[in-house]
Enzyme design. Sequence first.
Site, PDB file in Angstrom:
ATOM      1  N   GLY A 194     -17.212   2.730  61.153  1.00  0.00           N
ATOM      2  CA  GLY A 194     -16.229   3.780  61.911  1.00  0.00           C
ATOM      3  C   GLY A 194     -16.881   4.420  62.927  1.00  0.00           C
ATOM      4  N   LYS A 195     -17.998   4.367  63.535  1.00  0.00           N
ATOM      5  CA  LYS A 195     -18.831   5.162  64.329  1.00  0.00           C
ATOM      6  C   LYS A 195     -18.816   4.382  65.672  1.00  0.00           C
ATOM      7  CE  LYS A 195     -21.568   7.316  60.809  1.00  0.00           C
ATOM      8  NZ  LYS A 195     -23.028   7.398  60.505  1.00  0.00           N
ATOM      9  N   ILE A 205     -10.847  -6.580  63.074  1.00  0.00           N
ATOM     10  CA  ILE A 205     -10.244  -7.191  64.411  1.00  0.00           C
ATOM     11  C   ILE A 205     -10.295  -6.462  65.564  1.00  0.00           C
ATOM     12  CG2 ILE A 205      -8.034  -8.096  64.933  1.00  0.00           C
ATOM     13  CD1 ILE A 205      -7.411  -9.109  62.101  1.00  0.00           C
ATOM     14  N   ILE A 259     -20.774 -10.549  61.044  1.00  0.00           N
ATOM     15  CA  ILE A 259     -21.364  -9.223  61.302  1.00  0.00           C
ATOM     16  C   ILE A 259     -20.940  -8.653  60.049  1.00  0.00           C
ATOM     17  CG2 ILE A 259     -19.335  -8.145  62.311  1.00  0.00           C
ATOM     18  CD1 ILE A 259     -21.083  -6.374  63.870  1.00  0.00           C
ATOM     19  N   PHE A 285     -19.699 -16.143  64.969  1.00  0.00           N
ATOM     20  CA  PHE A 285     -20.183 -14.923  64.833  1.00  0.00           C
ATOM     21  C   PHE A 285     -19.779 -14.370  63.764  1.00  0.00           C
ATOM     22  CE2 PHE A 285     -19.387 -10.316  65.215  1.00  0.00           C
ATOM     23  CZ  PHE A 285     -20.617 -10.018  65.859  1.00  0.00           C
ATOM     24  N   TYR A 325     -13.591  -6.457  67.018  1.00  0.00           N
ATOM     25  CA  TYR A 325     -13.832  -7.511  67.953  1.00  0.00           C
ATOM     26  C   TYR A 325     -13.150  -7.665  69.121  1.00  0.00           C
ATOM     27  CZ  TYR A 325     -15.693  -9.343  63.315  1.00  0.00           C
ATOM     28  OH  TYR A 325     -16.169  -9.594  61.999  1.00  0.00           O
ATOM     29  N   LYS A 385     -12.075  -5.211  70.888  1.00  0.00           N
ATOM     30  CA  LYS A 385     -12.776  -4.190  71.876  1.00  0.00           C
ATOM     31  C   LYS A 385     -13.868  -4.778  72.461  1.00  0.00           C
ATOM     32  CE  LYS A 385     -12.786   0.273  70.949  1.00  0.00           C
ATOM     33  NZ  LYS A 385     -13.387   1.435  70.525  1.00  0.00           N
TER      34      LYS A 385
HETATM   35  C1  LIG Z   1     -16.160  -4.804  60.498  1.00  0.00           C
HETATM   36  C2  LIG Z   1     -17.197  -3.900  61.115  1.00  0.00           C
HETATM   37  C3  LIG Z   1     -18.612  -4.724  61.707  1.00  0.00           C
HETATM   38  C4  LIG Z   1     -16.681  -3.134  62.292  1.00  0.00           C
HETATM   39  O1  LIG Z   1     -17.628  -2.030  62.913  1.00  0.00           O
HETATM   40  P1  LIG Z   1     -17.402  -0.678  62.992  1.00  0.00           P
HETATM   41  O2  LIG Z   1     -18.627   0.024  63.301  1.00  0.00           O
HETATM   42  O3  LIG Z   1     -17.099   0.031  61.363  1.00  0.00           O
HETATM   43  O4  LIG Z   1     -16.241  -0.519  63.946  1.00  0.00           O
HETATM   44  P2  LIG Z   1     -15.916   0.499  65.036  1.00  0.00           P
HETATM   45  O5  LIG Z   1     -16.596   1.850  64.647  1.00  0.00           O
HETATM   46  O6  LIG Z   1     -16.589  -0.020  66.125  1.00  0.00           O
HETATM   47  O7  LIG Z   1     -14.430   0.381  65.257  1.00  0.00           O
HETATM   48  C5  LIG Z   1     -13.771  -0.123  66.083  1.00  0.00           C
HETATM   49  C6  LIG Z   1     -12.252  -0.124  65.958  1.00  0.00           C
HETATM   50  O8  LIG Z   1     -11.769  -0.302  64.528  1.00  0.00           O
HETATM   51  C7  LIG Z   1     -11.197   0.877  64.012  1.00  0.00           C
HETATM   52  N1  LIG Z   1     -11.405   0.680  62.550  1.00  0.00           N
HETATM   53  C8  LIG Z   1     -12.669   0.827  62.247  1.00  0.00           C
HETATM   54  N2  LIG Z   1     -12.457   0.648  60.850  1.00  0.00           N
HETATM   55  C9  LIG Z   1     -11.098   0.820  60.454  1.00  0.00           C
HETATM   56  C10 LIG Z   1     -10.372   0.396  59.285  1.00  0.00           C
HETATM   57  N3  LIG Z   1     -10.787   0.389  58.310  1.00  0.00           N
HETATM   58  N4  LIG Z   1      -8.924   0.674  59.494  1.00  0.00           N
HETATM   59  C11 LIG Z   1      -8.423   0.305  60.828  1.00  0.00           C
HETATM   60  N5  LIG Z   1      -9.040   0.634  61.802  1.00  0.00           N
HETATM   61  C12 LIG Z   1     -10.371   0.577  61.767  1.00  0.00           C
HETATM   62  C13 LIG Z   1     -11.588   2.041  64.913  1.00  0.00           C
HETATM   63  O9  LIG Z   1     -10.772   3.213  64.809  1.00  0.00           O
HETATM   64  C14 LIG Z   1     -12.076   1.564  66.059  1.00  0.00           C
HETATM   65  O10 LIG Z   1     -10.660   1.571  67.034  1.00  0.00           O
HETATM   66  P3  LIG Z   1     -10.535   2.698  68.150  1.00  0.00           P
HETATM   67  O11 LIG Z   1     -12.023   2.790  68.805  1.00  0.00           O
HETATM   68  O12 LIG Z   1      -9.551   2.211  68.765  1.00  0.00           O
HETATM   69  O13 LIG Z   1     -10.492   4.161  67.426  1.00  0.00           O
HETATM   70  C15 LIG Z   1     -17.642  -3.055  59.798  1.00  0.00           C
HETATM   71  O14 LIG Z   1     -16.873  -2.126  59.349  1.00  0.00           O
HETATM   72  C16 LIG Z   1     -18.143  -3.652  58.680  1.00  0.00           C
HETATM   73  O15 LIG Z   1     -19.102  -4.237  58.523  1.00  0.00           O
HETATM   74  N6  LIG Z   1     -17.434  -3.977  57.704  1.00  0.00           N
HETATM   75  C17 LIG Z   1     -17.532  -4.890  56.512  1.00  0.00           C
HETATM   76  C18 LIG Z   1     -17.998  -6.115  56.549  1.00  0.00           C
HETATM   77  C19 LIG Z   1     -16.993  -6.951  57.537  1.00  0.00           C
HETATM   78  O16 LIG Z   1     -15.839  -6.711  57.317  1.00  0.00           O
HETATM   79  N7  LIG Z   1     -17.330  -7.870  58.353  1.00  0.00           N
HETATM   80  C20 LIG Z   1     -16.441  -8.771  59.231  1.00  0.00           C
HETATM   81  C21 LIG Z   1     -16.181  -9.986  58.344  1.00  0.00           C
HETATM   82  S1  LIG Z   1     -15.374 -11.212  59.416  1.00  0.00           S
END
Ligand SMILES: CC(C)(COP(=O)(O)OP(=O)(O)OC[C@H]1O[C@@H](n2cnc3c(N)ncnc32)[C@H](O)[C@@H]1OP(=O)(O)O)[C@@H](O)C(=O)NCCC(=O)NCCS
Length: 158
Positions: A71-72, A107, A63, A61, A110, A112
């Site tokens: 963060g939404k 993490i 993303i 996987f 993932y 959740k």
């Molecule tokens: C990783 C990624 C896909 C997560 O998607 P997202 O939409 O930002 O995450 P969500 O909004 O669904 O958040 C999931 C949980 O993580 C937490 N979270 C999000 N960003 C965070 C951060 N920077 N630090 C700590 N926690 C964080 C949220 O609070 C949420 O937890 P909660 O519901 O208990 O509050 C996205 O941030 C991204 O594309 N990042 C850059 C690329 C990347 O890192 N890809 C993965 C490579 S393996």
Amino acid sequence: MVGYGRQTPDSLENRREGVQHQARGTDDQLRFTVYDITTTPPTPVGTTAVLIDHHVRTGEFIIQLNPSSRGKGIGTEATRLTLDYAFHISNLRCVYLSVLTPNTGAIRAYEKAGFRKIGERRQSGYWLGQSADETLMDAIPAEFPGPSLVRQLVNPDS
Ligand SMILES: CC(C)(COP(=O)(O)OP(=O)(O)OC[C@H]1O[C@@H](n2cnc3c(N)ncnc32)[C@H](O)[C@@H]1OP(=O)(O)O)[C@@H](O)C(=O)NCCC(=O)NCCS
């Protein structure tokens, strides 16, 4: 992606060519565009993919979301929907990933969405110039959380 895995910047042309190259070979990969459906019209904000190993019916996987769309909750939902499709349409037995351990947001998203931590690969990656461990995670159909939205969409009577 600078600082996360790469130590040098990537050009837009190179990145675009890489994505187009990947999109041409779809037999061994699931590839989705993630939309933010709270906007009118819905906005494309990222991609998910599963790179399939047909011999053993597993997949890796991947993303990435646009920075302003993070963060939404979109990453969690996109991960869950991609797993849903991988298990209930593509019939994969296991989907796995590796993520840099300092990437706590990824993490958390993932976990959740249904992935579990299964171990750590030590000092195998880079995070902002420092070597870092990678967390290994996997998900299997038996532990998929909740009903399959993908199945319901294709066959509302299922
Ligand atoms: C990783 C990624 C896909 C997560 O998607 P997202 O939409 O930002 O995450 P969500 O909004 O669904 O958040 C999931 C949980 O993580 C937490 N979270 C999000 N960003 C965070 C951060 N920077 N630090 C700590 N926690 C964080 C949220 O609070 C949420 O937890 P909660 O519901 O208990 O509050 C996205 O941030 C991204 O594309 N990042 C850059 C690329 C990347 O890192 N890809 C993965 C490579 S393996």
